[in-house]
Design an enzyme around this catalytic site. Sequence first.
Site, short mmCIF file in Angstrom:
data_model
loop_
_atom_site.label_atom_id
_atom_site.label_comp_id
_atom_site.label_asym_id
_atom_site.label_seq_id
_atom_site.Cartn_x
_atom_site.Cartn_y
_atom_site.Cartn_z
CG HIS A 176 -1.81 -1.18 1.33
ND1 HIS A 176 -1.35 -2.43 1.72
CD2 HIS A 176 -3.13 -1.32 1.10
CE1 HIS A 176 -2.36 -3.27 1.72
NE2 HIS A 176 -3.44 -2.64 1.35
CG HIS A 226 -6.04 2.05 -0.29
ND1 HIS A 226 -5.83 0.78 0.21
CD2 HIS A 226 -6.53 2.77 0.75
CE1 HIS A 226 -6.19 0.74 1.48
NE2 HIS A 226 -6.62 1.94 1.83
CG PHE A 236 -22.14 -10.78 25.27
CD1 PHE A 236 -23.09 -11.13 24.33
CD2 PHE A 236 -22.57 -10.38 26.52
CE1 PHE A 236 -24.45 -11.08 24.62
CE2 PHE A 236 -23.93 -10.32 26.83
CZ PHE A 236 -24.87 -10.68 25.88
CG HIS A 241 -27.94 -13.49 27.18
ND1 HIS A 241 -28.66 -12.90 26.16
CD2 HIS A 241 -27.57 -12.47 28.00
CE1 HIS A 241 -28.73 -11.59 26.36
NE2 HIS A 241 -28.07 -11.31 27.47
#
Length: 677
Positions: A32, A268, A445, A481
């Site tokens: 890049h 880029h 989570f 959950h």
Amino acid sequence: MHPDHPDDTDRQMANALRALAMDAVQQARSGHPGAPMGMAEMAVALWGRHLRHDPADPQWPDRDRFVLSNGHASMLLYALLHLSGYDLPMQELRRFRQLHSLTPGHPEVGHTPGVETTTGPLGQGLANAVGMALAEKLLADEFNREGHAVVDHRTFAFVGDGCLMEGISHEACSLAAAWRLRKLVVLYDDNGISIDGPVGPWFPDDTPARFRAYGWQVLGPIDGHDVAAVDAALRQATAPDSERPTLIVCRTEIGRGSPHRAGSAKAHGEALGEAEVQLTREAIGWPHPPFHIPPPVYAAWDARARGAAWRQHWHARLAAYRDAHPRLATEFERRLRGELPGDFQETLLPLLAGFGASTEAVATRRASQQVLAALAHALPELLGGSADLTGSTLTDFPRCGAVAGDRPGGRHIHYGVREFGMAAVMNGLALHGGWLPYGGTFLTFSDYSRNALRMAALMRCRVVHVLTHDSIGLGEDGPTHQPVEHAASLRLIPGLDVWRPCDTAETAVAWSSAVQRPGPSALLLSRQVLPAQRRNAEQVTAIQQGAYVLSDRPQALAVLLATGSEVGLAVQAQGLLDARGVPVRIVSMPCSSVFDRQPDEWQAQVLPPGLPRFGVEAGVTRWWSQYGCVAALGLDGYGASAPAAELSRHFGLTAERLAEHVVLHLDALQRALPAAG
């Protein structure tokens, strides 16, 4: 540093960065070039006039930290390290993105001298920088004394549009303002281009307003190609009276200097091409061949003398501090080395013995809190909290105090509902040094923070993830959950030790292993109460080997392997099988990766070859095949909302079903033997 014509020197310094970036990418045919070419003047201002670092000692503790969050621009960092005097010779720049080079496609900490963190997944470097700035603030609060500021450095980060599009930037930067990290300075490369083109249609945010809303000081937009303007903004950001983190918005042109690629997405993520590289040389007035830097430019960039002076001055301050506060200095230097206290093992042995003898039925999340309280007393570097679930994950301890922006001290962090940000900030804390971070949330989570968990493993960060509510045993909250695939999924991350303890004894060993290993650990803990298992002292010691024989029978016909809450279920099933004349061995496997690292002799002793094996865990069953299990009891679908005991019966996670499962499969295996003969 600058001769009589600083503007010309600045131009030559910036063009050296441009030339090295486009030459290395062109030679590799990969990379890049656009971002390094666009951020060249920003780098001249920061590295040439503000950044305190010593190329001869990249680990000097009071150095400023520099994070290139937009890690795809790695050639900017490699060029800076080479030019300023780090042990990164030109031949390594020539080998950009090649096997075993010191210049991989994205910066990797521990691989290239001067790289502070591994970046590439956008936004995480910025969050790491927040963690580093927090580490500096808290260490200064704890160790600095009147007239003795031994912790006094800044954290600088370069970020791009992609970093700020990622949601983690919101999580981390909001926290930075809440903590008033005044020594954090972020320079935003506002070039308006990403891989897909001009970002306006999909990134219309008013970024300065966003950061002002957080509570940051925002400077600019300024011309990012004007070294003097960037320098002035940096002076304002680092002024002694600054009380907030600072964002400097630098308007730049991606691929600056390239006649046909500047300002476009083509600059880029691909090489400019040989013809365009030559045209760029002509356009910027750089007549030198590839990978050639004139001696005056090297001299302008050389930071070794300044760096040595800064480092020596700090060591003199440290010596004065040591004279004035010898006990504090000893502790401070231990913490910087990342070593545990010299008497830690003497503290740990009775602690493990005490928890190992526990007969209390307790949820392992509660056992974790008890162990944490004991360890926190012995390890003042333990610093952690939770993603708004302290009362559920039990990640606090007596007199921990809360980390806050308006007062010093505190060892408990309220991260708010920011799992990903928490995990990446923890990595920054660990990388900075002086702290052993932990953070808690529900196991389900962990998906939010998974990439930061992976980065912790890649970087070998010593962090501890406390992941509670580890099965359908959490009950009424239901399938959203209740984790099913999460334990098996986390075990797939190389370098991450995943512990799922069955009681207080195993929880204590899990914590003691986590704080001692040079890498990340995850502790998967129950919400529901679990029975304490009976062990002798030898078995308590054996927990440290990841899997061990918990309960055995003479002439056992099979092995039941279990983890966490299902260990107690397996022990109950063993009693039912005894009554049916089917003796079995119970193996508890709290950490499969630790077991996998054990010698073959230990593995064969625990899991004798030829003995049928059955796995049981309240999660996906496919995971057990790696241990040669002929069958497994678990949960290959999602859970439901109901009390935990009712769910266990509904999904067949009972001792009765496990016993029947074993008998049926052993019968089937027995019947298959004559046919096989």
